[in-house]
Design an enzyme around this catalytic site. Structure first.
Site, PDB file in Angstrom:
ATOM      1  N   HIS A 102       0.864  -1.093  -0.078  1.00  0.00           N
ATOM      2  CA  HIS A 102       0.018  -0.075   0.081  1.00  0.00           C
ATOM      3  C   HIS A 102       0.762   1.342   0.039  1.00  0.00           C
ATOM      4  O   HIS A 102       2.015   1.000   0.587  1.00  0.00           O
ATOM      5  CB  HIS A 102      -0.724   0.001   1.420  1.00  0.00           C
ATOM      6  CG  HIS A 102      -1.825  -0.987   1.430  1.00  0.00           C
ATOM      7  ND1 HIS A 102      -1.359  -2.030   2.194  1.00  0.00           N
ATOM      8  CD2 HIS A 102      -3.096  -1.234   1.460  1.00  0.00           C
ATOM      9  CE1 HIS A 102      -2.302  -2.760   2.368  1.00  0.00           C
ATOM     10  NE2 HIS A 102      -3.489  -2.363   1.843  1.00  0.00           N
ATOM     11  N   ASP A 105       2.313   2.132   3.600  1.00  0.00           N
ATOM     12  CA  ASP A 105       3.222   1.178   4.098  1.00  0.00           C
ATOM     13  C   ASP A 105       4.616   1.615   3.834  1.00  0.00           C
ATOM     14  O   ASP A 105       5.524   1.378   4.517  1.00  0.00           O
ATOM     15  CB  ASP A 105       2.960  -0.191   3.534  1.00  0.00           C
ATOM     16  CG  ASP A 105       1.548  -0.780   3.522  1.00  0.00           C
ATOM     17  OD1 ASP A 105       0.979  -0.669   4.478  1.00  0.00           O
ATOM     18  OD2 ASP A 105       1.522  -1.749   2.598  1.00  0.00           O
TER      19      ASP A 105
END
Ligand code: XUL
Ligand code: CO
Length: 437
Positions: A102, A105
């Site tokens: 993501h 992240d």
């Protein structure tokens, strides 16, 4: 260069008799199963969010319990760079060919969108270098449109168009990053795209908003020439009471209703299917039946816990049934087997990350081999084929070709009387599957 997993070397195939816990017992990347190697069939992928960022937290323990050497730096961007280097060291030592992330992240969110995007650019440049150095490729990218407070009431389905704009802007950038990294797919998981209370929710309006967001994504994909597949990952609930992308069947019908069917495939996650009251193989079969099974998130739930526990897959029945569906549709490419799975809270050690992934890869490799044998032997398929034989001739053929009416059916019953009772042979089939294990 700093080593984050010292003392752990390349994980190798040593066969079923090995006593080495850091070796594959079944996954042998170059071994052929049918016409393709195991690596080509399985296309394993390591997820950034659980594997690198997971702290072992749970609803009663929000404080991380894992000590990760890549979390040591005080500067958040230095930490992000260390984490990226550790991710490629781990994935390389494991021998997994893909990774997935993501946006938030890989680079922590900053105070403004512009600053967050700059951070992403810096980390994506590092990831690109590491991809080139190691040969590891990006299976998919996605955007985290669910953790930040602004997304409390949803992203694309938020009652406030200002929040919709945030989601769209974030997805735009995440899709650009995915393209820069040569990502094979881009995933939409509707983190909070659902409702917790119908009393404050305009359900139809929210679904129309979601369709707009997806159309904008399709337009932007074409505009920038991103060649990857767009995937939707169904999930029935959690964190909301009801997610709009409930299961494969719901998503397929949503796509049809909103003129999006040709633009998306599905990323089916085992634990999401079971949360919806299905088996993993059910949702895989529903997606594959419509030519829309793009990729899988491999994990499992716990039958005694009612939430998305995201455990590593070790159940051979589940991996076998999944691989039967995947083999029959000719594979997952450009998708893969993505380990959206996390360690248990008590599995503190770095080594546990290897044990978990090795166990998952071996479970899928065995599932692949068993599924291949079941299909090659043909007994199960022959049984199903003969069960439906009546539809390939006579009255069955006539019905399916659209040439029969209710009156014809009535005349048929008058002429032929009662239908024969034919066993479904479920117990025989289940025992037969055991004989291949
Ligand atoms: C959450 C989940 C996500 C998606 C990516 O249940 O599965 O990690 O896979 O957003
Ligand atoms: Co997932």
């Amino acid at each position: 260069m700093k080593e984050f997993f010292p003392g752990i070397g390349q994980i190798r195939f040593e066969g079923p008799k090995t006593k080495n816990p850091l070796a594959f017992r079944c996954y042998n990347a170059e071994e052929k199963v049918g016409k393709k190697t195991m690596a080509e069939h399985l296309r394993f992928s390591v997820v950034y969010w659980h594997t690198m960022k997971g702290g072992g937290t749970d609803p009663f323990g929000p404080t991380p319990v894992y000590d990760r050497p890549w979390d040591a730096a005080t500067d958040p961007m230095a930490r992000a760079e260390d984490t990226m280097r550790a991710a490629f060291e781990f994935t390389g030592k494991l021998g997994a060919p893909f990774w997935a992330f993501h946006d938030r992240d890989i680079a922590p969110e900053a105070d403004t969108l512009a600053e967050s995007n700059q951070r992403l650019d810096r980390i994506v440049a590092l990831a690109k270098t590491l991809q080139k150095d190691t040969g590891i490729k990006l299976l998919w990218g996605t955007s985290n449109c669910f953790s930040h407070a602004r997304f409390t009431h949803g992203a694309g389905t938020n009652p406030d168009p200002h929040v919709f704009a945030w989601a769209a802007a974030q997805i735009k950038k995440a899709m650009e990053c995915t393209k820069t990294l040569g990502g094979m797919n881009y995933v939409f998981w509707g983190g909070r795209e659902g409702y917790s209370n119908l009393l404050n929710t305009h359900l139809k309006q929210e679904q129309d908003q979601m369709a707009r967001l997806l159309h904008m994504a399709v337009d932007y994909k074409k505009k920038i020439g991103f060649k990857g597949t767009l995937l939707i990952e169904p999930k029935p609930k959690e964190p909301t009471k009801h997610q709009y992308d409930y299961d494969a069947a719901t998503v397929l019908s949503f796509l049809r209703a909103h003129d999006l069917f040709d633009e998306f495939s599905l990323n089916i996650e085992a634990n999401h299917a079971t949360l919806a009251g299905h088996t993993f193989e059910h949702d895989l079969t529903v997606a594959a039946a419509e030519g829309r099974l793009g990729s899988i998130d491999a994990n499992r739930g716990d039958p005694l816990l009612g939430w998305d526990t995201d455990q590593f897959p070790t159940d051979l029945y589940s991996s076998t049934y999944a691989m039967m569906v995947i083999l029959k549709q000719g594979g997952l490419k450009p998708g893969g087997v993505n380990f959206d799975a996390k360690l248990r809270r008590g599995s503190f050690d770095l080594e546990d990350l290897f044990h978990a992934h090795i166990g998952g890869m071996d479970a899928f490799a065995r599932g692949l081999k068993i599924a291949h044998r079941i299909i090659e032997d043909g007994q199960v398929d022959d049984f199903v084929k003969s069960r439906y034989a009546g539809w390939r001739r006579g009255v069955g053929k006539q019905i399916l070709s659209g040439k029969a009416s209710f009156q014809d059916m009535e005349a048929y019953v008058h002429q032929h009387g009662e239908a024969a009772k034919t066993s479904g042979r479920e117990e025989w089939l289940e025992a037969l599957i055991n004989s291949y294990l």
